[in-house]
Motif scaffolding. Structure first.
Motif, PDB file in Angstrom:
ATOM      1  N   SER A   1      52.916 -14.015  29.548  1.00 13.18           N
ATOM      2  CA  SER A   1      54.232 -13.367  29.321  1.00 13.18           C
ATOM      3  C   SER A   1      53.929 -11.757  29.509  1.00 13.18           C
ATOM      4  O   SER A   1      53.417 -11.343  28.707  1.00 13.18           O
ATOM      5  CB  SER A   1      54.958 -13.709  28.153  1.00 13.18           C
ATOM      6  OG  SER A   1      56.239 -13.113  28.022  1.00 13.18           O
ATOM      7  N   ILE A   2      54.045 -11.327  30.678  1.00 13.67           N
ATOM      8  CA  ILE A   2      53.626 -10.022  30.854  1.00 13.67           C
ATOM      9  C   ILE A   2      54.379  -8.824  30.236  1.00 13.67           C
ATOM     10  O   ILE A   2      55.105  -7.996  30.917  1.00 13.67           O
ATOM     11  CB  ILE A   2      53.494  -9.878  32.407  1.00 13.67           C
ATOM     12  CG1 ILE A   2      52.641 -10.904  32.926  1.00 13.67           C
ATOM     13  CG2 ILE A   2      52.582  -8.544  32.600  1.00 13.67           C
ATOM     14  CD1 ILE A   2      51.281 -11.282  32.748  1.00 13.67           C
ATOM     15  N   ASP A   3      54.654  -8.893  28.892  1.00 12.55           N
ATOM     16  CA  ASP A   3      55.403  -7.792  28.223  1.00 12.55           C
ATOM     17  C   ASP A   3      54.822  -7.638  26.968  1.00 12.55           C
ATOM     18  O   ASP A   3      55.899  -7.175  26.157  1.00 12.55           O
ATOM     19  CB  ASP A   3      56.712  -8.449  28.382  1.00 12.55           C
ATOM     20  CG  ASP A   3      56.914  -9.688  27.390  1.00 12.55           C
ATOM     21  OD1 ASP A   3      55.882 -10.441  27.017  1.00 12.55           O
ATOM     22  OD2 ASP A   3      57.949 -10.224  27.253  1.00 12.55           O
TER      23      ASP A   3
ATOM     24  N   GLU B   1      48.892  -7.571  27.994  1.00 13.97           N
ATOM     25  CA  GLU B   1      49.396  -8.010  29.262  1.00 13.97           C
ATOM     26  C   GLU B   1      50.745  -6.982  29.517  1.00 13.97           C
ATOM     27  O   GLU B   1      51.528  -7.137  28.659  1.00 13.97           O
ATOM     28  CB  GLU B   1      49.685  -9.479  29.342  1.00 13.97           C
ATOM     29  CG  GLU B   1      50.376 -10.209  28.268  1.00 13.97           C
ATOM     30  CD  GLU B   1      49.376 -10.956  27.251  1.00 13.97           C
ATOM     31  OE1 GLU B   1      48.238 -11.138  27.684  1.00 13.97           O
ATOM     32  OE2 GLU B   1      49.720 -10.779  26.053  1.00 13.97           O
TER      33      GLU B   1
ATOM     34  N   GLN C   1      52.584  -4.555  33.001  1.00  8.88           N
ATOM     35  CA  GLN C   1      52.304  -4.319  34.486  1.00  8.88           C
ATOM     36  C   GLN C   1      52.902  -2.768  34.542  1.00  8.88           C
ATOM     37  O   GLN C   1      54.163  -2.858  34.435  1.00  8.88           O
ATOM     38  CB  GLN C   1      52.919  -5.301  35.383  1.00  8.88           C
ATOM     39  CG  GLN C   1      52.817  -4.847  36.941  1.00  8.88           C
ATOM     40  CD  GLN C   1      53.477  -6.014  37.697  1.00  8.88           C
ATOM     41  OE1 GLN C   1      54.506  -6.722  37.463  1.00  8.88           O
ATOM     42  NE2 GLN C   1      52.913  -6.288  39.086  1.00  8.88           N
TER      43      GLN C   1
ATOM     44  N   TYR D   1      48.153  -7.335  37.096  1.00  7.77           N
ATOM     45  CA  TYR D   1      48.672  -7.485  36.001  1.00  7.77           C
ATOM     46  C   TYR D   1      47.513  -6.804  34.924  1.00  7.77           C
ATOM     47  O   TYR D   1      46.424  -7.124  35.611  1.00  7.77           O
ATOM     48  CB  TYR D   1      48.825  -8.897  35.318  1.00  7.77           C
ATOM     49  CG  TYR D   1      49.987  -9.466  35.913  1.00  7.77           C
ATOM     50  CD1 TYR D   1      51.324  -8.844  36.151  1.00  7.77           C
ATOM     51  CD2 TYR D   1      50.169 -10.869  36.431  1.00  7.77           C
ATOM     52  CE1 TYR D   1      52.433  -9.374  36.764  1.00  7.77           C
ATOM     53  CE2 TYR D   1      50.994 -11.284  36.899  1.00  7.77           C
ATOM     54  CZ  TYR D   1      52.351 -10.800  37.116  1.00  7.77           C
ATOM     55  OH  TYR D   1      53.347 -11.266  37.608  1.00  7.77           O
TER      56      TYR D   1
ATOM     57  N   ASN E   1      53.629 -14.859  35.686  1.00  5.17           N
ATOM     58  CA  ASN E   1      54.399 -14.391  34.613  1.00  5.17           C
ATOM     59  C   ASN E   1      55.606 -15.310  34.204  1.00  5.17           C
ATOM     60  O   ASN E   1      56.410 -15.595  35.046  1.00  5.17           O
ATOM     61  CB  ASN E   1      55.090 -13.139  34.921  1.00  5.17           C
ATOM     62  CG  ASN E   1      55.779 -12.569  34.183  1.00  5.17           C
ATOM     63  OD1 ASN E   1      55.646 -12.474  33.046  1.00  5.17           O
ATOM     64  ND2 ASN E   1      56.229 -11.164  34.398  1.00  5.17           N
TER      65      ASN E   1
ATOM     66  N   SER F   1      48.351 -15.152  25.840  1.00  5.58           N
ATOM     67  CA  SER F   1      49.190 -14.091  26.098  1.00  5.58           C
ATOM     68  C   SER F   1      49.407 -13.671  24.298  1.00  5.58           C
ATOM     69  O   SER F   1      50.512 -13.664  23.938  1.00  5.58           O
ATOM     70  CB  SER F   1      50.521 -14.868  26.313  1.00  5.58           C
ATOM     71  OG  SER F   1      51.730 -13.980  26.874  1.00  5.58           O
TER      72      SER F   1
END
Length: 259
Positions: free
Chosen positions: A43-45, A50, A52, A59, A82, A102
């Protein structure tokens, strides 16, 4: 030997040579077959683990660097997807991804549904004080002191449990550090990665992180419950990265040198 038999033997020999060449893993262009792709969900947040940045294709973050290094150690390529955090374990169970990294805490509820690697990071709440501070060396010393926390966080909830602490709730970690430097508070309490990353990213001077953790939790790489081999392979690669110093390099990049 008649001509028909000769032609049959020639054809059979040619087929055998072609078949043997195919068994060698050649893709027909003289190049070895590419390593098997390792499908990774995240979970790219969740910076600095992690995220972007705008204008960046790949990432970034501690987890991203670590999983790429683990895959390289395993001789495999990485394909990162993602996904929403709550969709990671279902994706593992449905086998649409091989593993998930994550900032995921290892706990009994999750262990009932997935396997975990050995812990790769210990999070928890830590405290930052001014570099010249000598009266505060542990959380028990906060009685009668002023502490800055980010509003609405677990750090705010946990510090409120400590008797005799005057709490200042601010909007961001940056606000907390500014208040500390301005001597408006005596300490800042936040999640360990938030504290370490903020200090490293901003090359913050005049402050220090204390080693004691008010709470502690281990992060692990989640793997499908049926895939014991992948769990063993990931653990072996992680162990190798810790032995050869590569893990420490990745850690220092995001959080500063390990204490």
């Amino acid at each position: 030997m008649n001509m028909k038999k000769i032609m049959s033997l020639v054809a059979a020999s040619a087929f055998a040579v072609f078949a043997l060449a195919g068994c060698g893993g050649d893709n027909g262009a003289g190049k070895a077959e590419a390593p098997k792709v390792l499908k990774v969900g995240s979970s790219i947040d969740f910076p600095p683990f992690e995220f972007q940045d705008e204008g960046q294709k790949e990432y970034q973050g501690f987890d991203m660097d670590l999983i790429r290094a683990i895959a390289k150690e395993m001789g495999r390529d990485v394909e990162i997807q993602n996904l929403g955090f709550d969709g990671l374990i279902p994706a593992l169970q449905g086998k649409s991804i091989d593993l998930a990294i994550s900032g995921m805490t290892i706990n009994d509820e999750r262990k009932a549904n997935v396997r975990f690697s050995e812990p790769y990071y210990q999070s928890g709440l830590t405290m930052v004080v001014r570099e010249d501070e000598t009266a505060i060396t542990r959380f028990a010393d906060l009685k009668g002191k002023k502490v800055a926390v980010q509003i609405g966080t677990t750090s705010a909830a946990e510090v409120k449990k400590i008797d005799g602490v005057e709490i200042t709730e601010l909007n961001t970690p940056a606000d907390c550090f500014m208040e500390l430097k301005a001597r408006g508070v005596d300490a800042v309490v936040n999640d360990r990665p938030v504290n370490d990353y903020f200090i490293t990213k901003n090359a913050a001077k005049g402050v220090k992180t204390l080693e004691e953790k008010l709470t502690a939790e281990d992060y692990g790489i989640a793997i499908n419950k049926d895939n014991e081999k992948l769990q063993n392979d990931v653990n072996a690669a992680l162990k190798k990265l810790k032995e050869n110093g590569e893990y420490d390099k990745i850690y220092a990049k995001w959080f500063g040198a390990k204490k």
